[in-house]
Design an enzyme around this catalytic site. Structure first.
Site, mmCIF file in Angstrom:
data_model
loop_
_atom_site.group_PDB
_atom_site.id
_atom_site.type_symbol
_atom_site.label_atom_id
_atom_site.label_comp_id
_atom_site.label_asym_id
_atom_site.label_seq_id
_atom_site.Cartn_x
_atom_site.Cartn_y
_atom_site.Cartn_z
ATOM 1 N N HIS A 69 -50.100 -13.893 7.261
ATOM 2 C CA HIS A 69 -50.872 -14.248 8.458
ATOM 3 C C HIS A 69 -50.674 -13.108 9.451
ATOM 4 C CE1 HIS A 69 -51.261 -17.333 12.008
ATOM 5 N NE2 HIS A 69 -52.201 -16.407 12.023
ATOM 6 N N GLY A 97 -46.994 -26.713 14.280
ATOM 7 C CA GLY A 97 -46.586 -28.067 14.643
ATOM 8 C C GLY A 97 -46.822 -29.091 13.542
ATOM 9 N N GLY A 130 -47.983 -17.141 17.794
ATOM 10 C CA GLY A 130 -46.906 -16.350 18.388
ATOM 11 C C GLY A 130 -45.504 -16.901 18.177
ATOM 12 N N MET A 152 -55.479 -22.790 13.428
ATOM 13 C CA MET A 152 -54.241 -22.759 14.214
ATOM 14 C C MET A 152 -54.166 -24.023 15.059
ATOM 15 S SD MET A 152 -52.567 -19.995 13.526
ATOM 16 C CE MET A 152 -51.284 -20.283 14.735
#
Ligand code: DX5
Ligand code: ZN
Length: 216
Positions: free
Chosen positions: A67, A174, A143, A138
């Site tokens: 990624h 998450g 980050g 995402m």
């Protein structure tokens, strides 16, 4: 329904024990290893680059999913192809010519994916969707690991699922046992997870819990 693939992100691994960590993930049933390459420019954080990806390549036969959270991702595709990774995704905000870069990734024998930031709509992929092997949704801002899941990502996955077939849907950020069933139901094929897996006592139990509700 196809088996959901689990891709632990090595961002939260203990890099001082990389070989042990990878062996543990393999025996726990990981399907893919996700490698987050950050340049401190496209995203505020710095992570790792070619030497680590290359070291991981030597330690496992699992598919490697890189990624790229970097500006000028096109500069790095040939070397990643030589190292022998299987998947590369990049962010369309980081390039002028997404179509060209997708072709370049494929010409290097690698599956090509586009990463969608939380603020980037599915419609931005409309013209390019037919070229993609996968879309990386995402569910946090790129980050850092251990950020809170953004629930609107579920609608994005469901929208993308309605536009199939032809590409896989990967979700990153998450992801935990508390949302994996909803993500799978919405249409996610690949679940990336860093802090949930590496923060668990048993990688095997964590990976099983992520796959919950999957018909094997
Ligand atoms: C975030 C990275 C993710 C990150 C996920 O920029 O792309 O792959 O490692 O970490 P968790 O699963 O802890 O949100
Ligand atoms: Zn990632």
């Amino acid at each position: 329904m196809q088996k959901t693939l689990i891709a632990p992100s090595l961002l939260s691994a203990d890099l001082g024990r990389l070989a042990d960590e990878i062996a543990a993930l393999e025996s726990a049933g990981a399907d893919i290893l996700h490698l987050d390459v950050m340049d401190g420019h496209y995203v505020p954080n710095l992570s790792f680059g070619f030497p680590l990806v290359s070291a991981v390549r030597k330690l496992t036969k699992l598919p490697l999913d890189v990624h790229l959270m970097v500006t000028n991702p096109e500069l790095h595709v040939p070397v990643l192809g030589e190292i022998g990774v299987q998947m590369i995704s990049f962010h369309q905000e980081a390039v002028f010519h997404s179509h060209r870069l997708i072709q370049q990734i494929k010409q290097n024998g690698v599956k090509a994916g586009l990463a969608l930031n939380p603020a980037t709509p599915v419609s931005s992929l409309e013209s390019i969707l037919g070229e993609l092997d996968f879309v990386l949704v995402m569910s946090v801002n790129p980050g850092y690991s251990a950020q809170a899941f953004i629930p609107s990502s579920l609608e994005k996955i469901a929208r993308l699922n309605g536009l199939k077939p032809g590409f896989q849907i990967e979700v990153d950020g998450g992801v935990a046992d508390t949302n994996s069933a909803r993500l799978i139901e919405a249409g996610a094929d690949i679940l990336v997870s860093a802090s949930y897996i590496f923060g668990s006592k048993s990688y095997s139990n964590a990976i099983k819990a992520l796959r919950q509700n999957t018909i094997l």
